[in-house]
Write a protein that holds these residues in place. Structure first.
Motif, mmCIF file in Angstrom:
data_model
loop_
_atom_site.group_PDB
_atom_site.id
_atom_site.type_symbol
_atom_site.label_atom_id
_atom_site.label_comp_id
_atom_site.label_asym_id
_atom_site.label_seq_id
_atom_site.Cartn_x
_atom_site.Cartn_y
_atom_site.Cartn_z
ATOM 1 N N LEU A 54 -6.225 23.698 1.428
ATOM 2 C CA LEU A 54 -6.460 22.255 1.382
ATOM 3 C C LEU A 54 -7.755 21.846 2.086
ATOM 4 O O LEU A 54 -8.302 20.789 1.808
ATOM 5 C CB LEU A 54 -5.279 21.504 2.000
ATOM 6 N N VAL A 55 -8.229 22.669 3.001
ATOM 7 C CA VAL A 55 -9.500 22.377 3.679
ATOM 8 C C VAL A 55 -10.678 22.951 2.894
ATOM 9 O O VAL A 55 -11.690 22.283 2.694
ATOM 10 C CB VAL A 55 -9.485 22.931 5.124
ATOM 11 N N LEU A 56 -10.537 24.191 2.432
ATOM 12 C CA LEU A 56 -11.661 24.859 1.765
ATOM 13 C C LEU A 56 -11.977 24.266 0.389
ATOM 14 O O LEU A 56 -13.148 24.191 0.009
ATOM 15 C CB LEU A 56 -11.380 26.347 1.625
ATOM 16 N N ALA A 57 -10.955 23.868 -0.362
ATOM 17 C CA ALA A 57 -11.189 23.376 -1.724
ATOM 18 C C ALA A 57 -12.085 22.132 -1.757
ATOM 19 O O ALA A 57 -13.082 22.119 -2.491
ATOM 20 C CB ALA A 57 -9.860 23.124 -2.425
ATOM 21 N N PRO A 58 -11.800 21.079 -0.988
ATOM 22 C CA PRO A 58 -12.703 19.923 -1.045
ATOM 23 C C PRO A 58 -14.090 20.202 -0.466
ATOM 24 O O PRO A 58 -15.088 19.648 -0.941
ATOM 25 C CB PRO A 58 -11.992 18.840 -0.235
ATOM 26 N N VAL A 59 -14.149 21.065 0.539
ATOM 27 C CA VAL A 59 -15.465 21.401 1.110
ATOM 28 C C VAL A 59 -16.315 22.114 0.061
ATOM 29 O O VAL A 59 -17.497 21.785 -0.128
ATOM 30 C CB VAL A 59 -15.298 22.261 2.388
ATOM 31 N N LEU A 60 -15.719 23.078 -0.638
ATOM 32 C CA LEU A 60 -16.461 23.773 -1.684
ATOM 33 C C LEU A 60 -16.819 22.823 -2.816
ATOM 34 O O LEU A 60 -17.924 22.891 -3.359
ATOM 35 C CB LEU A 60 -15.653 24.952 -2.228
ATOM 36 N N GLY A 61 -15.896 21.938 -3.191
ATOM 37 C CA GLY A 61 -16.191 20.975 -4.249
ATOM 38 C C GLY A 61 -17.364 20.079 -3.903
ATOM 39 O O GLY A 61 -18.243 19.839 -4.732
ATOM 40 N N ALA A 62 -17.393 19.587 -2.680
ATOM 41 C CA ALA A 62 -18.515 18.738 -2.255
ATOM 42 C C ALA A 62 -19.817 19.531 -2.215
ATOM 43 O O ALA A 62 -20.873 19.038 -2.659
ATOM 44 C CB ALA A 62 -18.223 18.136 -0.883
ATOM 45 N N ALA A 63 -19.762 20.756 -1.722
ATOM 46 C CA ALA A 63 -20.965 21.587 -1.661
ATOM 47 C C ALA A 63 -21.495 21.883 -3.058
ATOM 48 O O ALA A 63 -22.710 21.847 -3.298
ATOM 49 C CB ALA A 63 -20.676 22.882 -0.913
ATOM 50 N N ARG A 64 -20.590 22.155 -3.996
ATOM 51 C CA ARG A 64 -21.005 22.439 -5.368
ATOM 52 C C ARG A 64 -21.644 21.201 -6.006
ATOM 53 O O ARG A 64 -22.681 21.297 -6.666
ATOM 54 C CB ARG A 64 -19.798 22.901 -6.182
ATOM 55 N N THR A 65 -21.033 20.045 -5.821
ATOM 56 C CA THR A 65 -21.575 18.812 -6.382
ATOM 57 C C THR A 65 -22.975 18.529 -5.833
ATOM 58 O O THR A 65 -23.908 18.241 -6.583
ATOM 59 C CB THR A 65 -20.650 17.623 -6.078
ATOM 60 N N ILE A 66 -23.117 18.649 -4.538
ATOM 61 C CA ILE A 66 -24.415 18.384 -3.906
ATOM 62 C C ILE A 66 -25.467 19.378 -4.376
ATOM 63 O O ILE A 66 -26.599 18.997 -4.691
ATOM 64 C CB ILE A 66 -24.271 18.396 -2.373
ATOM 65 N N SER A 67 -25.102 20.664 -4.457
ATOM 66 C CA SER A 67 -26.096 21.665 -4.858
ATOM 67 C C SER A 67 -26.552 21.462 -6.298
ATOM 68 O O SER A 67 -27.743 21.602 -6.602
ATOM 69 C CB SER A 67 -25.547 23.076 -4.666
ATOM 70 N N VAL A 68 -25.635 21.109 -7.195
ATOM 71 C CA VAL A 68 -26.027 20.867 -8.588
ATOM 72 C C VAL A 68 -26.935 19.657 -8.687
ATOM 73 O O VAL A 68 -27.967 19.685 -9.362
ATOM 74 C CB VAL A 68 -24.782 20.708 -9.483
ATOM 75 N N LEU A 69 -26.581 18.571 -7.999
ATOM 76 C CA LEU A 69 -27.395 17.360 -8.097
ATOM 77 C C LEU A 69 -28.747 17.517 -7.403
ATOM 78 O O LEU A 69 -29.745 16.965 -7.872
ATOM 79 C CB LEU A 69 -26.624 16.172 -7.529
ATOM 80 N N MET A 70 -28.819 18.261 -6.328
ATOM 81 C CA MET A 70 -30.107 18.486 -5.666
ATOM 82 C C MET A 70 -31.006 19.367 -6.536
ATOM 83 O O MET A 70 -32.213 19.144 -6.597
ATOM 84 C CB MET A 70 -29.903 19.134 -4.294
ATOM 85 N N ARG A 71 -30.420 20.357 -7.200
ATOM 86 C CA ARG A 71 -31.214 21.213 -8.084
ATOM 87 C C ARG A 71 -31.748 20.398 -9.260
ATOM 88 O O ARG A 71 -32.887 20.593 -9.690
ATOM 89 C CB ARG A 71 -30.358 22.375 -8.577
ATOM 90 N N PHE A 72 -30.956 19.457 -9.770
ATOM 91 C CA PHE A 72 -31.411 18.607 -10.872
ATOM 92 C C PHE A 72 -32.552 17.706 -10.422
ATOM 93 O O PHE A 72 -33.502 17.482 -11.162
ATOM 94 C CB PHE A 72 -30.248 17.753 -11.390
ATOM 95 N N ARG A 73 -32.466 17.213 -9.201
ATOM 96 C CA ARG A 73 -33.479 16.301 -8.678
ATOM 97 C C ARG A 73 -34.794 17.004 -8.372
ATOM 98 O O ARG A 73 -35.840 16.377 -8.320
ATOM 99 C CB ARG A 73 -32.948 15.649 -7.405
ATOM 100 N N SER A 74 -34.762 18.316 -8.186
ATOM 101 C CA SER A 74 -35.937 19.040 -7.696
ATOM 102 C C SER A 74 -37.126 19.005 -8.648
ATOM 103 O O SER A 74 -38.251 19.177 -8.226
ATOM 104 C CB SER A 74 -35.583 20.488 -7.376
ATOM 105 N N GLY A 75 -36.921 18.824 -9.928
ATOM 106 C CA GLY A 75 -38.070 18.726 -10.798
ATOM 107 C C GLY A 75 -37.742 19.081 -12.227
ATOM 108 O O GLY A 75 -36.622 19.475 -12.555
ATOM 109 N N PRO A 76 -38.742 18.954 -13.088
ATOM 110 C CA PRO A 76 -38.522 19.234 -14.507
ATOM 111 C C PRO A 76 -38.313 20.723 -14.765
ATOM 112 O O PRO A 76 -38.806 21.571 -14.021
ATOM 113 C CB PRO A 76 -39.800 18.732 -15.169
ATOM 114 N N GLN A 77 -37.604 21.005 -15.821
ATOM 115 C CA GLN A 77 -37.363 22.376 -16.225
ATOM 116 C C GLN A 77 -38.555 22.868 -17.045
ATOM 117 O O GLN A 77 -39.290 22.079 -17.623
ATOM 118 C CB GLN A 77 -36.089 22.445 -17.078
ATOM 119 N N PRO A 78 -38.747 24.183 -17.126
ATOM 120 C CA PRO A 78 -39.827 24.706 -17.967
ATOM 121 C C PRO A 78 -39.622 24.286 -19.425
ATOM 122 O O PRO A 78 -38.488 24.173 -19.892
ATOM 123 C CB PRO A 78 -39.715 26.211 -17.811
ATOM 124 N N SER A 79 -40.720 24.076 -20.124
ATOM 125 C CA SER A 79 -40.613 23.607 -21.500
ATOM 126 C C SER A 79 -40.268 24.735 -22.463
ATOM 127 O O SER A 79 -39.802 24.488 -23.560
ATOM 128 C CB SER A 79 -41.921 22.940 -21.930
#
Length: 94
Positions: free
Chosen positions: A60-85
């Motif tokens: 119950l502790v690890l699941a939400p922590v991992l979920g939040a970490a996964r959400t943040i990492s995906v959104l930060m990677r998306f924000r980092s810049g454009p993808q190669p064409s």
């Protein structure tokens, strides 16, 4: 995204919406897998009370922590810049 402070066009808004949906779905899946892996033995097998409570609480502790970490990492990677064409290329000019 392209311009800071300016209005986003429909394609950029759609891309953000899809990325948020992907981040949330992948985070939910990862959290469920971790919860199942950690707390699953306590739910499936007859374990001593202490071990059962420990595994359930850890899940119950690890699941939400991992979920939040996964959400943040995906959104930060998306924000980092454009993808190669071009697929397989690291730089559109290469």
């Amino acid at each position: 995204m392209g311009s800071y402070g300016g209005r986003r066009d429909q394609a950029e808004r759609d891309a953000i919406t899809v990325e948020i949906g992907y981040a949330l779905c992948s985070a939910l899946f990862a959290a469920a897998v971790v919860f199942g892996a950690v707390a699953g033995p306590a739910l499936l097998f007859e374990l001593p009370d202490t071990a059962s409570r420990l595994l359930l609480r850890a899940g119950l502790v690890l699941a939400p922590v991992l979920g939040a970490a996964r959400t943040i990492s995906v959104l930060m990677r998306f924000r980092s810049g454009p993808q190669p064409s071009q697929p397989g290329r690291t730089n559109p000019d290469s």
